[in-house]
Design an enzyme around this catalytic site. Structure first.
Site, short mmCIF file in Angstrom:
data_model
loop_
_atom_site.label_atom_id
_atom_site.label_comp_id
_atom_site.label_asym_id
_atom_site.label_seq_id
_atom_site.Cartn_x
_atom_site.Cartn_y
_atom_site.Cartn_z
N HIS A 50 0.89 -1.16 0.00
CA HIS A 50 0.00 0.00 0.00
C HIS A 50 0.92 1.21 0.00
O HIS A 50 2.08 1.11 0.43
CB HIS A 50 -0.89 0.03 1.24
CG HIS A 50 -1.85 -1.13 1.28
ND1 HIS A 50 -1.89 -2.04 2.31
CD2 HIS A 50 -2.79 -1.52 0.39
CE1 HIS A 50 -2.83 -2.93 2.06
NE2 HIS A 50 -3.39 -2.64 0.91
N ASP A 53 2.46 1.66 3.21
CA ASP A 53 3.45 0.63 3.61
C ASP A 53 4.83 1.11 3.19
O ASP A 53 5.84 0.76 3.80
CB ASP A 53 3.18 -0.72 2.93
CG ASP A 53 1.88 -1.37 3.39
OD1 ASP A 53 1.54 -1.27 4.58
OD2 ASP A 53 1.20 -1.99 2.53
N GLU A 175 -8.66 -4.64 -8.49
CA GLU A 175 -8.91 -5.86 -7.69
C GLU A 175 -10.37 -5.87 -7.24
O GLU A 175 -10.74 -5.18 -6.29
CB GLU A 175 -7.98 -5.89 -6.46
CG GLU A 175 -8.21 -7.12 -5.60
CD GLU A 175 -7.29 -7.19 -4.36
OE1 GLU A 175 -6.32 -6.41 -4.26
OE2 GLU A 175 -7.57 -8.04 -3.50
N HIS A 214 -12.36 -13.18 -3.00
CA HIS A 214 -13.29 -12.17 -3.49
C HIS A 214 -14.22 -12.76 -4.55
O HIS A 214 -15.41 -12.44 -4.59
CB HIS A 214 -12.52 -10.97 -4.07
CG HIS A 214 -11.68 -10.24 -3.07
ND1 HIS A 214 -10.93 -9.14 -3.40
CD2 HIS A 214 -11.46 -10.44 -1.75
CE1 HIS A 214 -10.29 -8.69 -2.33
NE2 HIS A 214 -10.60 -9.47 -1.32
N ASP A 251 -9.48 -14.74 3.96
CA ASP A 251 -8.06 -14.83 3.58
C ASP A 251 -7.40 -16.08 4.17
O ASP A 251 -6.30 -16.03 4.74
CB ASP A 251 -7.29 -13.57 4.04
CG ASP A 251 -7.76 -12.31 3.32
OD1 ASP A 251 -8.40 -12.43 2.26
OD2 ASP A 251 -7.49 -11.20 3.82
C1 XLS Z 1 -8.77 -6.63 0.80
C2 XLS Z 1 -7.78 -6.74 -0.24
C3 XLS Z 1 -6.49 -6.02 0.06
C4 XLS Z 1 -5.83 -5.74 -1.24
C5 XLS Z 1 -4.78 -4.71 -1.23
O1 XLS Z 1 -9.78 -7.31 0.85
O2 XLS Z 1 -7.55 -8.08 -0.55
O3 XLS Z 1 -5.71 -6.78 0.91
O4 XLS Z 1 -5.34 -6.91 -1.80
O5 XLS Z 1 -5.26 -3.49 -0.89
MG MG Z 2 -6.22 -8.88 -2.00
#
Ligand code: XLS
Ligand code: MG
Length: 346
Positions: A50, A53, A175, A214, A251
């Site tokens: 990010h 980061d 994403e 996702h 995750d």
């Molecule tokens: C959140 C996302 C995040 C992205 C990066 O759900 O997966 O981790 O990959 O901002």
């Molecule tokens: Mg992600």
């Protein structure tokens, strides 16, 4: 284990101290800067970032302070032999992003989003990274009546075009995620992302990043989502992980909830030469809160290992048998073969 021709990446947020919405940290904080030294040892070459980061607290820093910090991170990456895979503007922490960034109802908040995006692109360039990831966290609505979806999609496209115009070399990887933190997110699937790409002013530079969980949260099959992006030459990266049903974004470790689905994700990547043009196999996995130690990294090495074992499973998949069973339309036998192959039954 040998990388089998792949390069792996993860983000520093994947080594966490264990806080969740119901409780505080459970492990000693592990210094952000110390994480870079772990990558190579764990079998990873790429760092996902990010913007903050790279430059913590960047909203409060002067341009000179930001430059100094990016130079320091660039030097660390070079010393460690690491590649920055992408930088993503963190558009979900600041008070100006409470109602979204590019799609916020307030003009002032949208101005903040654009300023922050320019800073993010500058940071990416300064560490020699050419990909910007847009995880559109709060670009969505909590109640549908609070925003106008048509206006929101116009604003998203405008933001993408501005980014393409601001820097003529960067790529944008969208994403998609269907929900969380919002009730309903804009750009919930890779189809939406790729439609935005084609509508943009330079579609060759706008691609997608598909995260397993996702896709599953949208009720879709992650390997088919990858296939769609690959068919359009628009799979910028992947975030492999897993998800046990329609819940919060878990995750989980790659392959841990649905090994067969993980096999099919590796199969579509491997069969289409993903990675040969330098694409990374990104992991976006979270360790269990119960895990002891500091830093905790087993979830990363284990997910990488499962990916590699599945590459071997794809490479040893009996193609003649597959062709025969498909030609005979005997999908019952094909399914049994896949399951036995995954179980290691001859
Ligand atoms: C959140 C996302 C995040 C992205 C990066 O759900 O997966 O981790 O990959 O901002
Ligand atoms: Mg992600």
């Amino acid at each position: 284990m040998d990388n089998l021709g792949y390069r792996f990446s993860f983000g520093p947020w994947n080594i966490s101290d264990g806080a969740d919405p119901f409780g505080p940290d459970v492990r000693e904080p592990y210094p952000h800067e110390a994480k870079f030294a772990l990558y190579k040892k764990l079998g990873f070459d790429g760092v996902q970032f990010h913007d903050d980061d790279v430059v913590p607290g960047l909203d409060d820093l002067t341009p000179a302070q930001i430059d100094a910090k990016t130079a320091e991170v660039a030097a660390t990456l070079a010393n460690e032999g690491l590649v920055p895979e992408f930088v993503a503007p963190r558009m979900w922490f600041a008070p100006q992003t409470i109602d979204g960034g590019y799609t916020a109802n307030s003009q002032e908040d949208r101005d903040y989003a654009w300023q922050r995006t320019m800073k993010c692109i500058d940071i990416a360039r300064a560490i020699n990274c050419k990909a910007i990831v847009l995880w559109l966290a709060r670009e969505g609505s909590y109640i549908r009546e609070s925003k106008n979806a048509k206006v929101a999609y116009d604003r998203l496209l405008e933001a993408i075009n501005r980014m393409l115009d601001y820097d003529k070399e960067i790529q944008i990887w969208i994403e998609p995620k269907p929900n969380e933190p919002t009730d309903q997110a804009y750009v919930p699937t890779i189809g939406h992302a790729i439609a935005l790409s084609y509508a943009s002013s330079d579609h060759a530079r706008v691609k997608g990043l598909i995260e397993t969980a996702h896709a599953q949260l949208a009720g879709l099959d992650a390997s088919d989502e990858m296939g769609f992006a690959l068919a359009h030459g628009k799979l910028g990266s992947v975030h492999l992980n897993d998800q046990n049903g329609l819940k919060y974004d878990q995750d989980k470790n790659f392959g841990s909830a649905n090994l067969r689905s993980a096999f099919n994700q590796v199969r579509i990547l491997e069969e289409n030469g993903y990675g040969r043009a330098g694409e990374f196999v990104g992991l976006d996995v979270k360790t269990m809160r119960t895990q002891r130690g500091c830093p905790v990294t087993d979830h990363l090495t284990n997910s990488r290992l499962i990916f590699l074992h599945l590459v071997e499973k794809v490479r040893t998949y009996d193609r003649a048998r597959e062709r025969e069973l498909i030609a005979a339309r005997d999908y019952e036998s094909l399914e049994l073969y896949v399951l036995r192959h995954l179980m290691g039954v001859a």
